[in-house]
Design a protein around this motif. Structure first.
Motif, PDB file in Angstrom:
ATOM      1  N   ASP A 157       0.886  -1.307  -0.075  1.00  0.00           N
ATOM      2  CA  ASP A 157       0.084   0.015   0.249  1.00  0.00           C
ATOM      3  C   ASP A 157       0.997   1.157  -0.065  1.00  0.00           C
ATOM      4  O   ASP A 157       1.737   1.344   0.876  1.00  0.00           O
ATOM      5  CB  ASP A 157      -0.999   0.093   1.236  1.00  0.00           C
ATOM      6  N   VAL A 158       0.846   2.108  -1.029  1.00  0.00           N
ATOM      7  CA  VAL A 158       1.792   3.153  -1.083  1.00  0.00           C
ATOM      8  C   VAL A 158       1.665   4.183  -0.232  1.00  0.00           C
ATOM      9  O   VAL A 158       2.698   4.727   0.494  1.00  0.00           O
ATOM     10  CB  VAL A 158       1.514   3.883  -2.476  1.00  0.00           C
ATOM     11  N   ALA A 159       0.254   4.652   0.391  1.00  0.00           N
ATOM     12  CA  ALA A 159       0.072   5.532   1.444  1.00  0.00           C
ATOM     13  C   ALA A 159       0.692   5.153   2.695  1.00  0.00           C
ATOM     14  O   ALA A 159       1.322   5.816   3.521  1.00  0.00           O
ATOM     15  CB  ALA A 159      -1.274   5.742   1.417  1.00  0.00           C
ATOM     16  N   GLU A 160       0.601   3.889   3.010  1.00  0.00           N
ATOM     17  CA  GLU A 160       0.991   3.373   4.303  1.00  0.00           C
ATOM     18  C   GLU A 160       2.486   3.030   4.273  1.00  0.00           C
ATOM     19  O   GLU A 160       3.314   3.470   5.255  1.00  0.00           O
ATOM     20  CB  GLU A 160       0.497   1.723   4.331  1.00  0.00           C
ATOM     21  N   ALA A 161       3.217   2.887   3.030  1.00  0.00           N
ATOM     22  CA  ALA A 161       4.456   2.963   2.832  1.00  0.00           C
ATOM     23  C   ALA A 161       5.096   4.222   3.197  1.00  0.00           C
ATOM     24  O   ALA A 161       6.177   4.427   3.648  1.00  0.00           O
ATOM     25  CB  ALA A 161       4.948   2.257   1.456  1.00  0.00           C
ATOM     26  N   GLU A 162       4.592   5.342   2.520  1.00  0.00           N
ATOM     27  CA  GLU A 162       4.977   6.658   2.949  1.00  0.00           C
ATOM     28  C   GLU A 162       4.800   6.991   4.621  1.00  0.00           C
ATOM     29  O   GLU A 162       5.729   7.692   4.796  1.00  0.00           O
ATOM     30  CB  GLU A 162       3.921   7.715   2.031  1.00  0.00           C
ATOM     31  N   ARG A 163       3.693   6.575   5.236  1.00  0.00           N
ATOM     32  CA  ARG A 163       3.805   6.607   6.519  1.00  0.00           C
ATOM     33  C   ARG A 163       5.130   6.140   7.356  1.00  0.00           C
ATOM     34  O   ARG A 163       5.543   6.735   8.201  1.00  0.00           O
ATOM     35  CB  ARG A 163       2.425   6.138   7.372  1.00  0.00           C
ATOM     36  N   GLU A 164       5.123   4.908   6.808  1.00  0.00           N
ATOM     37  CA  GLU A 164       6.451   4.259   7.315  1.00  0.00           C
ATOM     38  C   GLU A 164       7.731   5.023   7.097  1.00  0.00           C
ATOM     39  O   GLU A 164       8.540   4.956   7.726  1.00  0.00           O
ATOM     40  CB  GLU A 164       6.674   2.932   6.835  1.00  0.00           C
ATOM     41  N   LEU A 165       7.885   5.619   5.938  1.00  0.00           N
ATOM     42  CA  LEU A 165       9.021   6.458   5.543  1.00  0.00           C
ATOM     43  C   LEU A 165       9.086   7.681   6.392  1.00  0.00           C
ATOM     44  O   LEU A 165      10.059   8.180   6.728  1.00  0.00           O
ATOM     45  CB  LEU A 165       8.707   6.926   3.954  1.00  0.00           C
ATOM     46  N   HIS A 166       8.030   8.273   6.735  1.00  0.00           N
ATOM     47  CA  HIS A 166       7.954   9.687   7.768  1.00  0.00           C
ATOM     48  C   HIS A 166       8.378   9.060   8.868  1.00  0.00           C
ATOM     49  O   HIS A 166       9.163   9.659   9.843  1.00  0.00           O
ATOM     50  CB  HIS A 166       6.495  10.214   7.946  1.00  0.00           C
TER      51      HIS A 166
END
Length: 402
Positions: free
Chosen positions: A46-55
């Protein structure tokens, strides 16, 4: 930052020179696409969840809000297993194509591995694919970023046209997720890495055959390799096949690759890079990640204009109104609207794949063809426009009658 949706095909008002193009009008196609298959890894992200993990990993650099997924409209990508390689994805798709066609590995005269990704610098990944398939045909790699498969098809058609080969397998294994940076030191690096979070893994295979080859015996890898003469080379069977085909379809509307035009603006080669592993940065691990300047990439694509598409259609003897399907390389949902406006076609001529499958590089066009075939949107006799856009930068337009 990421590019805003842009009219990537709109003409530039002050273009200094036309790009070098190579239209190849053909009264009767010499090659046709007989089948296409795509292999999508079951594991997804999931791209949005991956971005949250990136943050969470880079709180002072990456934004808390999933900006990339919102700007691009990409919701999900495919991720290959840790023990898989690009060749494995290509092999999976290739086996599907060969099985459906009722072919063995030794029925293929030439294997082209066409992909932006490769297993290693040497040897050519086509050797690895051939070994895994149990194939002894001649092989080669064709590499041109997201236009690799389209260029592979161009090479296949050209070699078939010389009579050297009759059946060519274009195999692709894209694994760009291995080149995405997840530990981001600063904002500038994040901006250059952001486009990578929508990149996705996939395998693809396109079977390209001489017109009439589906009902005729293949030349065979051994004969091609040793230059053996066969009675296929005198053209008798091709002429007969074409005559018989005229009984079931109009002789002036044969299936096959009708025309293609390719263009490049190579002064923009540095707008999208994975700069490690070559002679420039042979052993620098910091240069083993994608670096993409989205704003410059957008400006570079704008410079092309609709010229290559118009030339390809004219060379094929068709108009945009004759086109039933436009398969176009996709990096963001908004870019499709630009294609619709630039070519003056309704939205139902294209298939949206980037939202649920991500940017799968040169496997994108095969995925759209396979999706159209499975859904019944592509039928025998339909005209298809394959439109490729790639870093480097390059553009390709191929017109095919299915």
């Amino acid at each position: 930052m990421l590019p805003e949706p842009a009219a990537v095909l709109n003409p530039a008002p002050d273009r200094p020179a036309e790009p070098a193009v190579s239209p190849r009008p053909s009264p009767r196609p010499v090659a046709r696409i007989t089948d296409v298959a795509v292999h999508l890894p079951e594991r997804t992200r999931d791209v949005a969840e991956a971005e949250r993990e990136l943050h969470r990993r880079n709180p002072k650099v990456a934004p808390r809000i999933p900006m990339v997924s919102r700007l691009t409209g990409v919701r999900r990508i495919h991720v290959a297993d840790d023990d898989q390689q690009a060749s494995d994805l290509a092999v999976a798709a290739s086996r599907t194509v060969l099985t459906r066609a009722g072919l063995r590995a030794d029925d293929v005269d030439l294997l082209i591995f066409a992909s932006a990704t490769q297993d290693m610098i040497e040897p050519a990944t086509s050797h690895i694919v051939a070994a895994k398939l149990g194939m002894r045909a001649p092989v080669m790699d064709v590499k041109n970023a997201c236009n690799s498969v389209l260029n592979g098809m161009e090479v296949a058609e050209a070699l078939i046209g010389t009579g050297r080969y009759r059946r060519v397998l274009v195999a692709c294994g894209e694994m760009p997720t291995r080149g995405v940076r997840w530990d981001v030191p600063d904002r500038s690096t994040y901006a250059m890495s952001a486009a990578g979070y929508t990149m996705s893994d996939a395998g693809a295979a396109v079977l390209v055959e001489a017109t009439g080859a589906g009902s005729l015996p293949a030349l065979g890898a051994g004969a091609a390799a040793h230059g053996h003469q066969t009675d296929l080379e005198d053209g008798f069977e091709d002429d007969l096949a074409a005559e018989l085909a005229g009984l079931v379809e109009p002789a002036d509307r044969p299936s096959g690759i009708l025309a293609s035009v390719f263009a490049a603006e190579s002064q923009h080669w540095d707008v999208g890079m994975l700069p490690g592993g070559g002679t420039v940065n042979p052993r620098d691990p910091e240069r083993s990640y994608f670096e993409i300047d989205g704003s410059r990439l957008r400006e570079a694509f704008v410079a092309f204009g609709p010229g290559p598409v118009e030339q390809a259609l004219a060379a094929a003897g068709v108009t945009i109104d004759d086109v039933a399907l436009i398969a176009v390389h996709q990096v963001a949902v908004g870019y499709l609207a630009d294609v619709h406006r630039a070519l003056g076609v309704p939205a139902d001529r294209t298939i949206l794949t980037v939202a649920d499958h991500g940017n799968i590089a040169s496997a994108t066009l095969p995925l759209q063809l396979a999706t159209a075939l499975e859904s019944g949107r592509l039928r025998r006799g339909d005209v298809v426009l394959l439109l490729g856009l790639a870093g480097g930068i390059s553009m390709g337009a191929m017109v095919v009658r299915w």
